[in-house]
Design a protein around this motif. Structure first.
Motif, short mmCIF file in Angstrom:
data_model
loop_
_atom_site.label_atom_id
_atom_site.label_comp_id
_atom_site.label_asym_id
_atom_site.label_seq_id
_atom_site.Cartn_x
_atom_site.Cartn_y
_atom_site.Cartn_z
N ILE A 229 12.17 -26.77 17.18
CA ILE A 229 10.78 -27.06 17.54
C ILE A 229 9.99 -27.38 16.28
O ILE A 229 9.96 -26.59 15.32
N SER A 230 9.35 -28.53 16.27
CA SER A 230 8.45 -28.89 15.18
C SER A 230 7.01 -28.76 15.66
O SER A 230 6.64 -29.31 16.69
N MET A 231 6.22 -28.03 14.89
CA MET A 231 4.83 -27.83 15.29
C MET A 231 4.03 -29.08 14.94
O MET A 231 4.16 -29.66 13.86
N PRO A 232 3.16 -29.52 15.85
CA PRO A 232 2.34 -30.71 15.58
C PRO A 232 1.28 -30.43 14.52
O PRO A 232 0.92 -29.27 14.28
N GLU A 233 0.79 -31.50 13.91
CA GLU A 233 -0.23 -31.32 12.87
C GLU A 233 -1.48 -30.65 13.41
O GLU A 233 -2.11 -29.85 12.70
N ASN A 234 -1.85 -30.94 14.65
CA ASN A 234 -3.09 -30.34 15.17
C ASN A 234 -2.93 -28.87 15.53
O ASN A 234 -3.89 -28.23 15.95
N TYR A 235 -1.75 -28.29 15.33
CA TYR A 235 -1.58 -26.85 15.51
C TYR A 235 -2.42 -26.09 14.50
O TYR A 235 -2.91 -24.98 14.77
#
Length: 576
Positions: A229-235
């Motif tokens: 799982i890669s967290m999105p930048e807007n996280y």
């Protein structure tokens, strides 16, 4: 974030407050421009296609921060299809969005602006819906799965016949209910022997199980696979972080209510489950498609795949819904038709689930009783416009679960920009092309005032039409749909303005009742003309005293001579 103070731009709170519940004009009483042009009715039922509408709950498009998913059954319907890759829902919440999917109306028009729970307004069975209209047009109609538009789950008032629908006992547990839903739908499809065309709705709950995972888990972590799982930048754009002053009050309140777990590892585990649940819903699609293939009806069946709304997880460290972020409002939408499409095509023009009913009616050759605000997507796909603005609404950060229309946050977007207008007057503007994560608010930037004004004007045009003009414009359509339509709205000073559309002339008696049926007041006899009629209750009881602020029911009984006596009721709230 900016605050909309310029009355020439929209005057939001005033016009919504003045219209109040008046936005929920049943059927034709629409505030929105009716732009659909539906196909003419056809008597040749054998030439009309079958239609399978398969929709999930809380599924956003896979492009948003999801790992690669294994969905072999979705692959089975990608050929000979058109996929609308920029589709939003009219309201990122189950019941309101489903009201749109059944009626072709915005939630505020259909009178469903929150989830249908105990004591919450249900979808009126008097509102023309896809079940009743297709049945009247000669289609066999089946509905299987989550309903969420009335409390008792009885669909016969909505045009269904016994034996042709199944509502699971637990509409919030896909693990238990979805396999049975898919099997019941499959059995219904394979048993069609009437020679009539059919339309079947298969309403799968998952991936909706995700929303209960932190409260009362339905799934154990050992039951779904680990994924990268890669967290999105807007996280990292945390809405509740102090001392932020650029987040609208309603949005910040909603974010506090629905923040993700504090540990990133827990958030990733939720995303693993979410991906698994989407894959699981694909397995149930396989059950239905296998039945369709076995029945020999695949080539003459149009298949629509969609969902009611998305899920914000994990953008801005919030999850679930309703939010106006892309992750929550975007939904998949695909139409598969071997008879119509020879290959696979995609359409990037913005679309909305408001377009579903005009599209289904067009495919079946059914003329709706009145003009609808959505578009026929088969016509749009044949000649896609370069751009289009679409609208969504939601009650955010509410202190109560019984919002009014004036509590709605309104969102308008086109291919590039998104504009959000909050009840407080706060605004947001995002450049979706250069800022797909919706992190940088451009609403106060002088460089983007033209784009903001354009979308604000779109909201104004769609929502701010004068009540009398809207009522007059749609009086004919209302009359075509039903003999009577009654609307009630609270006005300043504690009076209730009522508007009656009648197909016939005659006399009417109006009683004001409590929800328990006790009579509060009775209006003088009314002389009703065919078309639109206005009258007022002064908010006083039969003894002349002012009644308290509360919910009441207006019951109108009309005698129109040859057509006999007819009764219609309308619930309203006296709030001023």
């Amino acid at each position: 974030m900016s605050n909309a103070k310029d009355p020439s731009t929209i005057g939001r709170r005033s016009f919504l407050k003045n219209t109040g519940q008046s936005a929920a004009l049943l059927y034709g009483g629409s505030f929105l421009k009716a732009t659909s042009a539906l196909g003419a009715s056809s008597n040749a039922t054998q030439d009309r296609p079958n239609i399978l509408v398969y929709f999930t709950d809380e599924e956003r498009p896979t492009a948003f921060s999801l790992p690669s998913l294994n969905m072999p059954n979705r692959q089975r319907i990608l050929n000979n299809s058109v996929e609308f890759t920029n589709t939003i829902c009219t309201y990122p919440l189950c019941s309101p969005s489903r009201a749109t999917m059944l009626t072709g109306l915005y939630p505020h028009q259909a009178g469903v602006i929150t989830n249908v729970l105990a004591n919450m307004p249900e979808l009126s069975a008097d509102t023309p819906n896809v079940l009743s209209q297709f049945s009247e047009a000669g289609y066999e109609v089946g509905y299987f799965g989550k309903w969420d538009l009335s409390i008792d789950g009885n669909l016969e008032p909505y045009g269904m016949s016994a034996g042709n629908y199944f509502i699971p006992e637990d509409e919030n547990n896909g693990r238990v209910s979805d396999p049975t839903t898919a099997q019941r739908a499959a059995q219904w499809i394979t048993s069609r022997q009437s020679g009539k065309p059919w339309i079947c709705f298969v309403s799968i709950i998952n991936p909706h199980d995700i929303m209960f995972q932190s409260l009362q888990p339905i799934w154990e972590s050992s039951e779904y696979p680990n994924r990268s799982i890669s967290m999105p930048e807007n996280y990292n754009d945390v809405l509740t972080r102090l001392p932020r002053t650029d987040v609208p009050r309603e949005l910040k309140t909603q974010a506090r209510l629905l923040s993700t777990p504090s540990e990133e590892s827990e958030v990733k585990e939720l995303m693993e489950l979410y991906a698994f649940l989407i894959e699981l819903s694909d397995q149930h699609l396989g059950t239905v498609l296998n039945a369709l293939d076995a029945s020999g009806q695949r080539d003459n069946t149009t298949i629509v795949y969609t969902s009611d709304h998305g899920d914000a997880l994990p953008a801005h460290q919030v999850w679930q819904k309703p939010f106006m972020y892309e992750e929550a409002v975007r939904i998949p939408l695909l139409i598969h038709s071997p008879a119509r499409y020879s290959s696979r095509m995609t359409v990037q023009t913005p679309t909305t689930n408001l377009d579903l009913i005009p599209t289904l009616a067009s495919i079946a050759g059914i003329e709706w009783p009145y003009a609808l605000p959505g578009r026929d997507l088969t016509a749009l796909a044949a000649n896609p416009p370069e751009d289009r603005a679409v609208l969504s609404e939601a009650a955010l950060g509410m202190d109560t679960i019984t919002p009014e229309v004036s509590d709605l946050t309104l969102m308008a977007r086109n291919s590039r920009f998104k504009y959000v207008l909050y009840p407080s007057g706060d605004e947001q503007l995002f450049d979706l092309q250069n800022d797909p994560g919706e992190v940088t608010d451009l609403s106060e930037s002088s460089e983007y005032q033209a784009q903001k004004k354009e979308l604000a004007s779109f909201i104004s045009t769609e929502m701010e039409n004068d009540l009398n003009q809207a009522h007059s414009r749609n009086a004919t359509a209302v009359g075509a749909a039903t003999a009577l339509a009654l609307h009630a709205a609270c006005r300043p000073g504690g009076t209730i303005e009522m508007r009656l559309s009648s197909k016939y002339a005659g006399t009417a008696r109006v009683q004001i009742l409590t929800p328990a049926g006790r009579r509060v007041a009775e209006l003088p006899q009314l002389n009703v003309r065919a078309g639109a009629n206005n009258f007022v209750w002064n908010g006083r009881n039969s003894r002349g005293g002012k009644v308290p602020k509360a919910t009441y029911i207006a019951r109108l009984t009309m005698n129109s001579g040859g057509s006999g006596a007819k009764t219609i009721s309308k619930r309203f709230t006296l709030s001023k």
